[in-house]
Scaffold this motif. Structure first.
Motif, PDB file in Angstrom:
ATOM      1  N   GLU A 182       0.812  -1.222   0.000  1.00  0.00           N
ATOM      2  CA  GLU A 182       0.000   0.000   0.000  1.00  0.00           C
ATOM      3  C   GLU A 182       0.849   1.278   0.000  1.00  0.00           C
ATOM      4  O   GLU A 182       0.472   2.288  -0.577  1.00  0.00           O
ATOM      5  CB  GLU A 182      -0.885   0.020   1.263  1.00  0.00           C
ATOM      6  N   THR A 183       1.981   1.239   0.669  1.00  0.00           N
ATOM      7  CA  THR A 183       2.733   2.491   0.916  1.00  0.00           C
ATOM      8  C   THR A 183       3.093   3.261  -0.354  1.00  0.00           C
ATOM      9  O   THR A 183       2.985   4.489  -0.361  1.00  0.00           O
ATOM     10  CB  THR A 183       3.989   2.201   1.757  1.00  0.00           C
ATOM     11  N   ASP A 187       9.115  -7.544  -6.192  1.00  0.00           N
ATOM     12  CA  ASP A 187       8.504  -8.805  -5.799  1.00  0.00           C
ATOM     13  C   ASP A 187       7.083  -8.846  -6.335  1.00  0.00           C
ATOM     14  O   ASP A 187       6.525  -7.826  -6.738  1.00  0.00           O
ATOM     15  CB  ASP A 187       8.523  -9.024  -4.289  1.00  0.00           C
ATOM     16  N   LYS A 215       3.437 -13.048   5.311  1.00  0.00           N
ATOM     17  CA  LYS A 215       2.475 -12.039   4.849  1.00  0.00           C
ATOM     18  C   LYS A 215       1.722 -12.640   3.661  1.00  0.00           C
ATOM     19  O   LYS A 215       2.349 -13.015   2.670  1.00  0.00           O
ATOM     20  CB  LYS A 215       3.178 -10.740   4.446  1.00  0.00           C
ATOM     21  N   ARG A 228       5.256 -16.345  -3.329  1.00  0.00           N
ATOM     22  CA  ARG A 228       5.682 -15.084  -3.940  1.00  0.00           C
ATOM     23  C   ARG A 228       6.931 -15.294  -4.779  1.00  0.00           C
ATOM     24  O   ARG A 228       7.604 -16.305  -4.676  1.00  0.00           O
ATOM     25  CB  ARG A 228       5.980 -14.050  -2.833  1.00  0.00           C
ATOM     26  N   ASN A 256       0.682  -7.132  -7.321  1.00  0.00           N
ATOM     27  CA  ASN A 256       1.434  -5.868  -7.317  1.00  0.00           C
ATOM     28  C   ASN A 256       1.439  -5.240  -8.704  1.00  0.00           C
ATOM     29  O   ASN A 256       1.465  -4.007  -8.844  1.00  0.00           O
ATOM     30  CB  ASN A 256       2.868  -6.088  -6.837  1.00  0.00           C
ATOM     31  N   LYS A 270       6.876   0.622  12.202  1.00  0.00           N
ATOM     32  CA  LYS A 270       7.918   0.442  11.191  1.00  0.00           C
ATOM     33  C   LYS A 270       9.100   1.378  11.457  1.00  0.00           C
ATOM     34  O   LYS A 270      10.253   1.005  11.189  1.00  0.00           O
ATOM     35  CB  LYS A 270       7.347   0.734   9.798  1.00  0.00           C
ATOM     36  N   ARG A 277       3.252 -11.168  -5.848  1.00  0.00           N
ATOM     37  CA  ARG A 277       2.509 -12.252  -5.226  1.00  0.00           C
ATOM     38  C   ARG A 277       2.170 -13.255  -6.326  1.00  0.00           C
ATOM     39  O   ARG A 277       1.853 -12.862  -7.464  1.00  0.00           O
ATOM     40  CB  ARG A 277       1.244 -11.710  -4.590  1.00  0.00           C
ATOM     41  N   ALA A 283      10.777  -6.236   0.104  1.00  0.00           N
ATOM     42  CA  ALA A 283      10.370  -7.034  -1.055  1.00  0.00           C
ATOM     43  C   ALA A 283       9.660  -8.267  -0.485  1.00  0.00           C
ATOM     44  O   ALA A 283       8.819  -8.129   0.408  1.00  0.00           O
ATOM     45  CB  ALA A 283      11.545  -7.369  -1.947  1.00  0.00           C
ATOM     46  N   HIS A 312      10.871  -7.308   7.018  1.00  0.00           N
ATOM     47  CA  HIS A 312      11.017  -7.826   5.637  1.00  0.00           C
ATOM     48  C   HIS A 312      11.037  -6.666   4.662  1.00  0.00           C
ATOM     49  O   HIS A 312      10.553  -5.570   4.948  1.00  0.00           O
ATOM     50  CB  HIS A 312       9.912  -8.833   5.307  1.00  0.00           C
TER      51      HIS A 312
HETATM   52  C1  6PG Z   1       4.553  -6.960  -0.914  1.00  0.00           C
HETATM   53  C2  6PG Z   1       5.592  -5.908  -0.757  1.00  0.00           C
HETATM   54  C3  6PG Z   1       6.093  -5.839   0.637  1.00  0.00           C
HETATM   55  C4  6PG Z   1       5.618  -4.495   1.137  1.00  0.00           C
HETATM   56  C5  6PG Z   1       5.665  -4.415   2.630  1.00  0.00           C
HETATM   57  C6  6PG Z   1       4.922  -3.154   3.104  1.00  0.00           C
HETATM   58  O1  6PG Z   1       4.402  -7.482  -2.025  1.00  0.00           O
HETATM   59  O2  6PG Z   1       3.850  -7.230   0.045  1.00  0.00           O
HETATM   60  O3  6PG Z   1       6.532  -5.847  -1.666  1.00  0.00           O
HETATM   61  O4  6PG Z   1       7.469  -5.942   0.809  1.00  0.00           O
HETATM   62  O5  6PG Z   1       6.442  -3.471   0.568  1.00  0.00           O
HETATM   63  O6  6PG Z   1       5.036  -5.555   3.168  1.00  0.00           O
HETATM   64  O7  6PG Z   1       3.596  -3.268   2.685  1.00  0.00           O
HETATM   65  P1  6PG Z   1       2.609  -2.027   2.940  1.00  0.00           P
HETATM   66  O8  6PG Z   1       3.165  -0.888   2.142  1.00  0.00           O
HETATM   67  O9  6PG Z   1       1.262  -2.484   2.428  1.00  0.00           O
HETATM   68  O10 6PG Z   1       2.631  -1.751   4.425  1.00  0.00           O
END
Ligand code: 6PG
Length: 246
Positions: A47-48, A76, A178, A183, A88, A206, A78, A154, A152
């Motif tokens: 999301e970020t 990365d 997660k 993945r 993604n 974080k 899914r 990627a 973690h």
């Molecule tokens: C993924 C991401 C993962 C993500 C972090 C933060 O595919 O899930 O690449 O590394 O950057 O988990 O996720 P948020 O931005 O949703 O908090």
């Protein structure tokens, strides 16, 4: 061997995060094209980065950046179909790729259909070499990354084999904590070879994990291994960390 330079910028809210990371993105793209004919860009998931992606679709970046000169990869993915809400690739298309004039042939998603997980990783490594050449490390011009509360980045998670990969550029990941569990991820040597890295992080939890990753005696984590100049694979990259603790 030169170490990484890490520039930590704390911002007050999501708007500032998008604004400042977009400006940094633009600087990195323009700087790259002073000496190279194209930009190799690695997008991150989650999301970020969405705020950053959406900011790049508005002035001055929508028409002010040389989008056709950018090759897009994913740090990365899914292991779901590209139309799946978890994808993604889908998220980046909706927030950025469908709104600015990238060259379609320069967008290189991870193949997640009609392949096993291992075939997908091997296939993506071939795609990367097809664009970047037969080189030891990809040395991406700009890599965007997020992080998790567990450190973690990627899809490199503590305790999973992909984190220990020292040669390949792409690894398959099973049992990711997660969701979804399966993945594909770029490996630590591939990510660390990036010339520039922009790391985006939000939230108090974080920011604590980030401090731990940046501190000399912090606990081991994938993020710490990425940021730590003494661990193998650092090629003197420039790392800008945008942290929005609020
Ligand atoms: C993924 C991401 C993962 C993500 C972090 C933060 O595919 O899930 O690449 O590394 O950057 O988990 O996720 P948020 O931005 O949703 O908090």
């Amino acid at each position: 061997m030169p170490g990484s330079t890490i520039d930590l910028r704390v911002v007050g809210d999501a708007g500032a995060l998008a604004e400042q990371s977009a400006a940094q993105f633009a600087r990195a793209v323009r700087e790259t094209l002073k000496t190279r004919s194209y930009v190799s860009l690695v997008l991150c998931g989650g999301e970020t980065p969405i705020g950053l992606y959406e900011r790049l679709t508005r002035p001055p970046y929508d028409k002010g950046l040389p989008w056709p000169a950018i090759h897009v990869f994913w740090g990365d993915e899914r292991f779901v179909p590209h139309g799946h809400p978890y994808s993604n690739y889908r998220a980046a298309r909706r927030a950025l790729l469908d709104h600015v004039p990238f060259t379609a042939a320069n967008i290189h998603p991870v193949g997640t259909e009609g392949l096993t997980l291992e075939e997908s990783a091997q296939n993506y490594e071939r795609i990367l070499h097809g664009v970047l050449g037969d080189v030891r490390l990809p040395a991406f011009d700009l890599t965007l990354l997020g992080m998790g509360n567990d450190g973690h980045t990627a899809s490199l998670f503590s305790g999973l084999p992909a984190l220990e990969e020292e040669v390949k550029w792409v690894s398959a990941v099973r049992n990711a904590p997660k969701p979804p569990p399966e993945r594909i991820t770029l490996t630590l040597p591939a990510l660390k070879s990036s010339r520039r890295i922009i790391l985006l992080t939000t939230g108090a939890e974080k920011s604590i994990v980030l401090s731990e990753a940046l501190s000399p005696a912090g606990r081991d984590s994938p993020l710490r291994r990425l940021l730590n100049p003494t661990t193998k694979g650092t090629t003197g990259n420039s790392i800008t960390v945008f942290s929005c603790p609020a």
